[in-house]
Design an enzyme around this catalytic site. Structure first.
Site, short mmCIF file in Angstrom:
data_model
loop_
_atom_site.label_atom_id
_atom_site.label_comp_id
_atom_site.label_asym_id
_atom_site.label_seq_id
_atom_site.Cartn_x
_atom_site.Cartn_y
_atom_site.Cartn_z
N ASP A 81 55.72 27.83 -37.13
CA ASP A 81 54.70 28.70 -37.90
C ASP A 81 53.54 28.02 -38.07
O ASP A 81 53.60 26.93 -38.34
CB ASP A 81 55.39 28.90 -39.25
CG ASP A 81 54.57 29.94 -40.24
OD1 ASP A 81 53.12 30.11 -39.96
OD2 ASP A 81 55.38 30.71 -40.87
N TYR A 180 41.06 40.43 -42.75
CA TYR A 180 40.91 40.22 -41.11
C TYR A 180 39.53 39.86 -40.65
O TYR A 180 39.27 38.90 -39.97
CB TYR A 180 41.56 41.51 -40.46
CG TYR A 180 41.67 41.11 -38.93
CD1 TYR A 180 42.69 40.19 -38.38
CD2 TYR A 180 40.67 41.56 -37.97
CE1 TYR A 180 42.73 39.94 -37.00
CE2 TYR A 180 40.69 41.15 -36.47
CZ TYR A 180 41.63 40.50 -36.09
OH TYR A 180 41.91 40.55 -34.90
#
Length: 277
Positions: A81, A180
């Site tokens: 991750d 985003y």
């Protein structure tokens, strides 16, 4: 400004097999299990690089590695991750110990913030602090962890770090969520700062800013109905790109042909930027 080229900077050959050669070089690609990351890993491996595919989803990662290995390509995988700084350091350390070391890193992992205000959602009134944190943790902090670890382990002299941003980070974009676009704007500036720091070591850092590609990044977004049509209308070419269409640019930026390119942003968007109002 131009200067007389010396023998130390002159390319060895103008042949494409030399200019774009990555054979024998070590590479890491994050977010490599699907979409743009898989295409980046594939083009490097098919051109002779040793590629370590990194992703946080073990099932899709195993499938991606197996697909490339079935072609006889030199690939490995690591489930990690990007939000875990220690994990990313371990990934880069392992890549640096493989063969002649680590030369190329694609910091590509990212997630979507969901639909933007154009769809009647994603407005300030519907701000989701949990989603905001998740997106920034992966897209920005994860990027920082990846680039920091890469800088520690990439070979000096002809290293390449390529960061995936987005055209949504280059200007207002009502089709995507605040988190985003904000994260991708920050990613671009982060990469350009890193380019200035790492240039004296012979490590180039550049940014790819894609437009709309057919990837799985938004697959978990609620209410995706209509988004593909809207994204298609937003391009000058009136189509969504296939991930394979990122491969030429990825190979360029990883190759000797890009030795004098650093701190640059390469837009590959089917004309989204030129049609924005």
């Amino acid at each position: 400004m131009t200067a007389t080229m010396t023998t130390t900077t002159r390319p060895e050959s103008s042949r494409p097999d030399v200019l774009f050669a990555v054979a024998g070089r070590g590479a890491v690609v994050t977010g490599a299990a699907s979409g743009l990351g898989f295409a980046m890993a594939r083009v490097l491996a098919r051109n002779g690089a040793r590629v370590l595919l990194v992703d946080a989803v073990p099932e899709t990662l195993d499938a991606a590695r197996a697909e490339l290995a079935a072609e006889g390509l030199d690939v490995r995988s690591a489930c990690a991750d990007v939000r875990d700084a220690d994990a990313m350091d371990a990934v880069m350390r392992d890549a640096a110990a493989w063969g002649s070391g680590l030369d190329i890193v694609f910091a590509n992992a990212g997630i979507s913030a969901g639909l933007g205000q154009r769809f009647g959602v994603g407005r300030l009134a519907e701000f989701d602090p949990q989603r905001w944190s998740e997106v920034l943790d992966v897209n920005l902090t994860g990027l920082m962890n990846t680039v920091r670890a890469a800088a520690e382990h990439v070979n000096d002299g002809d290293g390449r770090i390529i960061v995936t941003s987005s055209v949504a980070g280059l200007g207002p974009d009502p089709l995507v969520g605040y988190a985003y676009s904000s994260s991708k704007a920050a990613v671009t500036l982060f990469a350009q700062n890193a380019a200035a720091e790492l240039a004296p070591r012979g490590i180039n850092v550049n940014v790819i800013a894609p437009g709309s590609f057919l990837t799985a990044i938004g697959a978990r977004n609620p209410g995706n109905t209509g988004m593909i049509d809207a994204l298609t209308r937003a391009t000058a070419t009136k189509r969504i790109a296939d991930p394979a269409e990122i491969e030429g640019l990825a190979l360029l930026l990883a190759s000797p042909a890009a030795r004098h390119i650093t701190g640059a942003v390469f837009v590959i968007d089917g004309g989204v930027m030129v049609t924005r109002n």
